[in-house]
Every structure is written in C-alpha cells, then in structure tokens.
Design a protein around this motif. Structure first.
Motif, PDB file in Angstrom:
ATOM      1  N   MET A 191       0.837  -1.205   0.000  1.00 16.24           N
ATOM      2  CA  MET A 191       0.000   0.000   0.000  1.00 16.24           C
ATOM      3  C   MET A 191       0.871   1.254   0.000  1.00 16.24           C
ATOM      4  SD  MET A 191      -2.935  -1.086   2.741  1.00 16.24           S
ATOM      5  CE  MET A 191      -3.506   0.590   3.007  1.00 16.24           C
ATOM      6  N   ARG A 192       1.936   1.212   0.779  1.00 21.31           N
ATOM      7  CA  ARG A 192       2.822   2.378   0.895  1.00 21.31           C
ATOM      8  C   ARG A 192       3.434   2.732  -0.455  1.00 21.31           C
ATOM      9  NH1 ARG A 192       5.971   4.806   5.255  1.00 21.31           N
ATOM     10  NH2 ARG A 192       6.377   6.841   4.340  1.00 21.31           N
ATOM     11  N   LEU A 193       3.688   1.699  -1.272  1.00 21.50           N
ATOM     12  CA  LEU A 193       4.323   1.932  -2.568  1.00 21.50           C
ATOM     13  C   LEU A 193       3.296   2.226  -3.663  1.00 21.50           C
ATOM     14  CD1 LEU A 193       6.980  -0.906  -2.377  1.00 21.50           C
ATOM     15  CD2 LEU A 193       7.379   1.545  -2.166  1.00 21.50           C
ATOM     16  N   ALA A 223       1.252   5.023   5.421  1.00 21.04           N
ATOM     17  CA  ALA A 223       2.279   5.813   6.107  1.00 21.04           C
ATOM     18  C   ALA A 223       1.785   6.208   7.493  1.00 21.04           C
ATOM     19  CB  ALA A 223       2.614   7.056   5.285  1.00 21.04           C
ATOM     20  N   GLY A 224       0.504   6.568   7.589  1.00 25.48           N
ATOM     21  CA  GLY A 224      -0.075   6.940   8.875  1.00 25.48           C
ATOM     22  C   GLY A 224      -0.003   5.800   9.873  1.00 25.48           C
ATOM     23  N   TYR A 225      -0.331   4.612   9.407  1.00 25.14           N
ATOM     24  CA  TYR A 225      -0.283   3.428  10.274  1.00 25.14           C
ATOM     25  C   TYR A 225       1.123   3.222  10.821  1.00 25.14           C
ATOM     26  CZ  TYR A 225      -0.781  -1.413  11.791  1.00 25.14           C
ATOM     27  OH  TYR A 225      -0.789  -2.562  12.544  1.00 25.14           O
ATOM     28  N   VAL A 226       2.094   3.234   9.901  1.00 20.11           N
ATOM     29  CA  VAL A 226       3.484   2.978  10.295  1.00 20.11           C
ATOM     30  C   VAL A 226       3.955   4.042  11.279  1.00 20.11           C
ATOM     31  CG1 VAL A 226       5.860   2.917   9.450  1.00 20.11           C
ATOM     32  CG2 VAL A 226       4.063   1.725   8.194  1.00 20.11           C
ATOM     33  N   ASN A 227       3.671   5.313  10.958  1.00 20.87           N
ATOM     34  CA  ASN A 227       4.146   6.389  11.823  1.00 20.87           C
ATOM     35  C   ASN A 227       3.489   6.341  13.194  1.00 20.87           C
ATOM     36  OD1 ASN A 227       5.919   7.394   9.955  1.00 20.87           O
ATOM     37  ND2 ASN A 227       4.383   8.704   8.992  1.00 20.87           N
ATOM     38  N   LEU A 228       2.199   6.015  13.210  1.00 23.42           N
ATOM     39  CA  LEU A 228       1.492   5.949  14.485  1.00 23.42           C
ATOM     40  C   LEU A 228       2.136   4.908  15.399  1.00 23.42           C
ATOM     41  CD1 LEU A 228      -1.011   6.693  16.233  1.00 23.42           C
ATOM     42  CD2 LEU A 228      -2.153   4.743  15.192  1.00 23.42           C
ATOM     43  N   PHE A 229       2.297   3.696  14.891  1.00 20.47           N
ATOM     44  CA  PHE A 229       2.787   2.632  15.755  1.00 20.47           C
ATOM     45  C   PHE A 229       4.264   2.801  16.105  1.00 20.47           C
ATOM     46  CE2 PHE A 229      -1.129   0.416  14.765  1.00 20.47           C
ATOM     47  CZ  PHE A 229      -1.413  -0.172  15.980  1.00 20.47           C
ATOM     48  N   PHE A 231       0.810  -7.305  19.637  1.00 23.90           N
ATOM     49  CA  PHE A 231       2.154  -7.469  19.067  1.00 23.90           C
ATOM     50  C   PHE A 231       2.112  -7.553  17.546  1.00 23.90           C
ATOM     51  CE2 PHE A 231       3.462  -8.687  23.374  1.00 23.90           C
ATOM     52  CZ  PHE A 231       4.639  -7.963  23.469  1.00 23.90           C
ATOM     53  N   SER A 232       1.091  -8.238  17.007  1.00 20.19           N
ATOM     54  CA  SER A 232       0.980  -8.350  15.551  1.00 20.19           C
ATOM     55  C   SER A 232       0.857  -6.974  14.913  1.00 20.19           C
ATOM     56  CB  SER A 232      -0.252  -9.184  15.164  1.00 20.19           C
ATOM     57  OG  SER A 232      -0.119 -10.487  15.657  1.00 20.19           O
ATOM     58  N   LEU A 233      -0.049  -6.157  15.465  1.00 23.01           N
ATOM     59  CA  LEU A 233      -0.277  -4.833  14.883  1.00 23.01           C
ATOM     60  C   LEU A 233       0.961  -3.962  15.027  1.00 23.01           C
ATOM     61  CD1 LEU A 233      -3.920  -4.065  16.079  1.00 23.01           C
ATOM     62  CD2 LEU A 233      -3.146  -4.896  13.856  1.00 23.01           C
ATOM     63  N   PHE A 234       1.598  -4.043  16.191  1.00 25.18           N
ATOM     64  CA  PHE A 234       2.775  -3.217  16.448  1.00 25.18           C
ATOM     65  C   PHE A 234       3.935  -3.640  15.543  1.00 25.18           C
ATOM     66  CE2 PHE A 234       6.476  -1.757  18.812  1.00 25.18           C
ATOM     67  CZ  PHE A 234       6.080  -0.484  19.188  1.00 25.18           C
ATOM     68  N   GLN A 235       4.186  -4.939  15.501  1.00 21.56           N
ATOM     69  CA  GLN A 235       5.300  -5.435  14.696  1.00 21.56           C
ATOM     70  C   GLN A 235       5.076  -5.186  13.209  1.00 21.56           C
ATOM     71  OE1 GLN A 235       8.290  -6.690  15.546  1.00 21.56           O
ATOM     72  NE2 GLN A 235       7.765  -6.130  17.630  1.00 21.56           N
ATOM     73  N   ALA A 236       3.800  -5.267  12.774  1.00 20.95           N
ATOM     74  CA  ALA A 236       3.499  -5.068  11.355  1.00 20.95           C
ATOM     75  C   ALA A 236       4.093  -3.751  10.857  1.00 20.95           C
ATOM     76  CB  ALA A 236       1.995  -5.098  11.117  1.00 20.95           C
ATOM     77  N   ALA A 237       4.046  -2.725  11.711  1.00 18.09           N
ATOM     78  CA  ALA A 237       4.584  -1.414  11.317  1.00 18.09           C
ATOM     79  C   ALA A 237       6.087  -1.514  11.054  1.00 18.09           C
ATOM     80  CB  ALA A 237       4.295  -0.378  12.401  1.00 18.09           C
ATOM     81  N   TYR A 238       6.790  -2.255  11.911  1.00 21.62           N
ATOM     82  CA  TYR A 238       8.245  -2.390  11.733  1.00 21.62           C
ATOM     83  C   TYR A 238       8.572  -3.311  10.559  1.00 21.62           C
ATOM     84  CZ  TYR A 238       9.084   0.191  15.978  1.00 21.62           C
ATOM     85  OH  TYR A 238       9.142   1.201  16.896  1.00 21.62           O
ATOM     86  N   ALA A 275       6.742  -3.780   8.019  1.00 22.44           N
ATOM     87  CA  ALA A 275       6.357  -3.100   6.774  1.00 22.44           C
ATOM     88  C   ALA A 275       7.511  -2.271   6.221  1.00 22.44           C
ATOM     89  CB  ALA A 275       5.133  -2.208   7.014  1.00 22.44           C
ATOM     90  N   GLU A 276       8.235  -1.589   7.107  1.00 23.36           N
ATOM     91  CA  GLU A 276       9.348  -0.762   6.640  1.00 23.36           C
ATOM     92  C   GLU A 276      10.468  -1.614   6.064  1.00 23.36           C
ATOM     93  OE1 GLU A 276       7.770   2.117   6.255  1.00 23.36           O
ATOM     94  OE2 GLU A 276       9.670   3.092   6.732  1.00 23.36           O
ATOM     95  N   ILE A 277      10.709  -2.768   6.685  1.00 28.26           N
ATOM     96  CA  ILE A 277      11.743  -3.679   6.166  1.00 28.26           C
ATOM     97  C   ILE A 277      11.311  -4.217   4.805  1.00 28.26           C
ATOM     98  CG2 ILE A 277      12.911  -5.883   6.550  1.00 28.26           C
ATOM     99  CD1 ILE A 277      12.609  -5.387   9.563  1.00 28.26           C
ATOM    100  N   ILE A 278      10.038  -4.607   4.718  1.00 23.36           N
ATOM    101  CA  ILE A 278       9.540  -5.202   3.477  1.00 23.36           C
ATOM    102  C   ILE A 278       9.517  -4.160   2.349  1.00 23.36           C
ATOM    103  CG2 ILE A 278       7.518  -6.291   2.392  1.00 23.36           C
ATOM    104  CD1 ILE A 278       6.957  -7.480   5.267  1.00 23.36           C
ATOM    105  N   ARG A 279       9.163  -2.935   2.714  1.00 24.42           N
ATOM    106  CA  ARG A 279       9.166  -1.877   1.693  1.00 24.42           C
ATOM    107  C   ARG A 279      10.571  -1.708   1.114  1.00 24.42           C
ATOM    108  NH1 ARG A 279       9.128   4.353   1.777  1.00 24.42           N
ATOM    109  NH2 ARG A 279       9.918   4.155   3.888  1.00 24.42           N
ATOM    110  N   ALA A 280      11.558  -1.673   1.991  1.00 24.43           N
ATOM    111  CA  ALA A 280      12.939  -1.551   1.510  1.00 24.43           C
ATOM    112  C   ALA A 280      13.307  -2.774   0.659  1.00 24.43           C
ATOM    113  CB  ALA A 280      13.897  -1.418   2.687  1.00 24.43           C
ATOM    114  N   GLY A 281      12.821  -3.940   1.071  1.00 20.79           N
ATOM    115  CA  GLY A 281      13.105  -5.163   0.318  1.00 20.79           C
ATOM    116  C   GLY A 281      12.510  -5.111  -1.079  1.00 20.79           C
ATOM    117  N   ILE A 282      11.271  -4.642  -1.179  1.00 26.45           N
ATOM    118  CA  ILE A 282      10.624  -4.538  -2.489  1.00 26.45           C
ATOM    119  C   ILE A 282      11.385  -3.541  -3.361  1.00 26.45           C
ATOM    120  CG2 ILE A 282       8.540  -3.735  -3.683  1.00 26.45           C
ATOM    121  CD1 ILE A 282       6.916  -4.838  -1.318  1.00 26.45           C
TER     122      ILE A 282
END
Lengths: 227, 243
Positions: A44-46, A57-63, A104-111, A113-120
């Motif tokens: 979604m971010r991409l 982006a809002g989700y990631v920044n919030l968590f 933990f799932s929701l919180f970790q998803a934010a972190y 997501a950033e790793i996966i975005r960089a991976g993509i």
C-alpha cells in the motif's frame, strides 16, 4: 554480601517452561501475522494512489511513534472486554493471550512493513516491467516475481526484527498473561528469590537471542557470497 | 500490425519525451529504430505494450488500441513479446521456469505442455543443456538468448526489442543477433531499437531515425543507408559507421 540460592529454579522448571510456551506462541503468531500484514502495508505504501499510500504511512508512523507498552496496556484494558462481549465468551477464556497476540501483531506489522518496503525497492525496477510484459497482472508480478526476491534479500532483517519481538514479549508481564518472564517473576516473588530468577530469565533470553543472531549473521554472510 | 499515430509523451515535470511520433510495422515486417541516446526510441517502444503511458495520439496493436481505458493490457501484452536491454530474467527461477511461468500463469497452459514448449525454444537458441541452471550462472549473451526464448514461449504475434545487445560484451553480440536474424527470416514481425547497423542492413525492411523525441526519418532500408535525407541522420550514420 548477598547469598545466592538457586535451588528454587530446578523445581520451577515445568512452570517456567509453560511460560516459555506462551512467549513462543505470542512470538510466532505476531511474526506470521505481522509479516503478512506488514507486506500488505508495504505494498500500500508503494501504491501510486496517494490516499492508499498515506493511510499506510499513517499506520506505520502511528505505531512507531507510540511506546509498545502503551499499545499493550491499551489492548489489555479495552480489547479483552471487547472480545468477550462481541463473541459472548465466558470471562475465563484465554482472552488476554489473544489480545497480546493482536497487540504485538499490529505493532510489529509497522516495523516489518518498513523492512519489506525496503526489500521490495531493492528489487530492480526492470523486473516488474518484464513480468508485466509477459502478460502478468500487477498482483501476479508482485507475488511471483518481486516478493520472492524481496523476501530473500530481507530475510536476515526480518529475523533480526523477530528476535527483538521475542525480547519485547516480556512486556506482557504488566498484564495477567504468564509468559516466561512473568512466570520467573512469580516464582521469584513466591520463594523470595527474585534476584536469582530474574538473572536466570535474563540468561535464558540472552542464550536464545545470541544463538539466533549468530545463525542470522551466518546466513547473511552466505547470502552475500551467493549474490 | 503495429500502428503508432501522432504519439506524444509529456512527463509531469514538463519534459516532452515524444513529440507527435508516427510509424507503423506491418505483418512480417522488421523495422529498426535508431538514434542518439535520449532521442526517445526506448520510450516509444515501451509505449507499444503500455509499459510507458502517453498523453496524446494512438497506438493500435493488432486492432486493439493500447491507450484505451477498457483495453485488457495483460492480455494484449501476453501476445506481444518483449526483450530488454538488461535481459530481466527472473533470478530466483531456473532457466526453464523462466520460460514456463507465464505460459502456465498467464496463458493457462498445462505444466507439461509449457515445459515441452520451453525446452523446444531453449533448443532453438542453443541452450537446452542449461535448462536447470539459474540465470546468474549464464553469460550475458546466453541470458539474452534465454530472454528471447522466454518471449517466444508465449507465441507472440510480434516482438519488441529494446536495445537487446547494448549491455553485452562485444564477443557476445553476434550470438544474440544470429537468433534475431533467424527470427526475422522466419517472418516474425519485429520492432527493434538498436545501434547494430549490420543487423539493420541484413534484415530490416525499414529504418526509423529519431532525435530529441521526434521521428526524423522513416525510410526503406536502402533509402536510409543510401541517401538519408535529414542532416541529423547523416551525421548519426557517419559517426556510427566510422568505427
């Protein structure tokens, strides 16, 4: 000088092991759900659609801007009663562990997501062009071509993040969930040997995390050689 | 087969990459698109299968308008083979899987059928023995031949080549050109962006010369090499042929 007495520990092993199982359950569920949800958030971010991208982006920044312990407390205070009410469960149900997993799932998803975005983004742009040129849909191109390469590049980072998650699960001791750390705490308080039990728990966390980190490091080196 | 009519492409920052470009490729025809770098030739060929969008004009491939909002782009692209400058094989799949994945997932062919077709095409480009290897284990020339085979596995009605030899070491260029020449002689409809004027002389029917986003010249091969009309094409040819 403090007199160490380690004798309560052998007796408490079954109890501590039960706690470790809860810790591992929360870790594994939060890892799997977190990576799944993180992948969706990363895609979604991409997205070229600004609204979709902004939501993500809002989700990631919030968590990432809120302390984990606050997310946990919020979930322990509100979500359990919500789950009980929605599903009409008896109060005794193992709702606390479930809400820990959700938190933990929701919180970790934010972190994740950033790793996966960089991976993509580490996958060459031409790859998606080649996939599309063969007639694949955008979804197929992602699933069959981009994500497998992205995940291979970022597996070490995802595992490192999971080791952090494994350590962070000890924060559930603020609730009634009896994870490994919580169990050690209980034994220590009961037997008046809290120092020994906390040292022991620390040693266990250290050994597990150190061994896992070493394995990840080796894997990472092997990937480097292969690439 | 491919009709490009008055196509313009303008980037959001205002840069105009294509200016009112028109040309066409008939069935069984081979056209070579050449021109200095930055002239828009790669952009133009990518517009043909909608890997790049364009703001004005129309491109029609086999009767289907590429730019029309209702066009089923994946379906259209599955009939149009494309070969890229940097091969773009899928590095996490074996050579054979590179050839079968789209046959199975896009065309819906059975696995065995796709494998059979894949092996046949690998045979044709002389790489059957490399089927189980991964792209990273092959040389650049071999990778590009695999990429051509991958495109052919979809039974395309025409083929687009975007500078297929410009990322190759000189000693590997010919093995790729040989495959392309053979393909041209079999009557494949081809649009080729390349600086390989030897290839153009051998098999092209027409040559399109582009500069600064414009189609400057669109001529039969003999005319283009014999007496290019524009000064820019003359200058380009003298530079490229003097080596």
């Amino acid at each position: 000088m403090y007199d160490f007495d380690w004798s309560p520990i052998p007796r408490a092993i079954p109890f501590l092991w039960a706690g470790m199982k809860v810790t591992l359950q929360i870790t594994v569920v939060a890892m799997l759900v977190g990576i799944g949800l993180g992948t969706v958030i990363a895609i979604m971010r991409l997205s070229k659609n600004r609204v979709v991208s902004a939501l993500s982006a809002g989700y990631v920044n919030l968590f990432r801007a809120v302390p984990l312990i606050m997310v946990l407390l919020w979930f322990f205070l509100i979500v359990p009663s919500l789950i009980v009410r929605i599903f009409n469960l008896p109060r005794t149900a193992n709702v606390q562990v479930t809400s820990a997993m959700v938190a933990f799932s929701l919180f970790q998803a934010a972190y994740y997501a950033e790793i996966i975005r960089a991976g993509i983004q580490s996958v060459k742009a031409g790859q998606i062009g080649a996939a599309l040129a063969l007639g694949m849909s955008y979804g197929q191109a992602m699933r069959l071509v981009v994500l497998p390469q992205a995940f291979r590049n970022m597996t070490p980072l995802l595992l490192t993040q999971t080791i952090i998650l494994f350590q962070d699960t000890s924060l559930v001791y603020v609730s009634a969930v009896r994870d490994f750390f919580g169990a050690a705490n209980i034994v220590g308080t009961r037997d008046g040997r809290i120092v020994e039990l906390i040292l022991f728990a620390g040693a266990v966390y250290f050994v597990i995390c150190f061994v896992l980190s070493t394995l990840v490091k080796r894997w990472q080196d092997r990937l480097k050689v292969a690439a | 087969m491919i009709d490009i009519r008055n196509v313009s492409k303008i980037y959001p920052n205002g840069f105009q990459a294509l200016k009112d470009c028109s040309t066409h490729v008939d069935k069984g025809e081979v056209i070579v698109v050449c021109g200095p770098s930055g002239s828009g030739k790669s952009t133009l060929i990518k517009c043909v299968n909608a890997l790049e969008d364009f703001q004005q004009g129309e491109i029609v491939v086999n009767g289907i308008s590429v730019g029309a909002p209702k066009t089923d782009l994946p379906k259209l692209r599955s009939h149009v083979g494309m070969v890229f400058q940097h091969f773009e094989l899928f590095p996490h799949m074996s050579v054979l899987e590179n050839l079968t994945i789209a046959q199975v997932k896009v065309l819906g062919r059975k696995k065995e059928e796709a494998v059979e077709r894949g092996l046949k095409l690998l045979d044709r480009v002389g790489l059957r023995a490399h089927a189980p290897k991964f792209p990273g284990q092959l040389s650049g020339g071999q990778q590009q031949r695999v990429a051509i085979a991958r495109a052919l596995a979809m039974d395309p009605i025409c083929m687009l080549f975007d500078e297929p030899t410009s990322a190759l070491d000189p000693e590997m260029i010919n093995e790729v050109l040989d495959v392309m020449i053979q393909l041209a002689r079999e009557g494949m409809t081809m649009m080729v962006v390349t600086h390989e004027m030897g290839f153009a002389r051998k098999v092209a029917h027409r040559v399109v010369f582009m500069d600064q986003g414009l189609v400057v010249e669109d001529a039969m091969k003999e005319d283009f090499f014999g007496k290019p009309r524009s000064e820019r094409a003359q200058a380009f040819l003298s530079k490229i042929l003097s080596h």
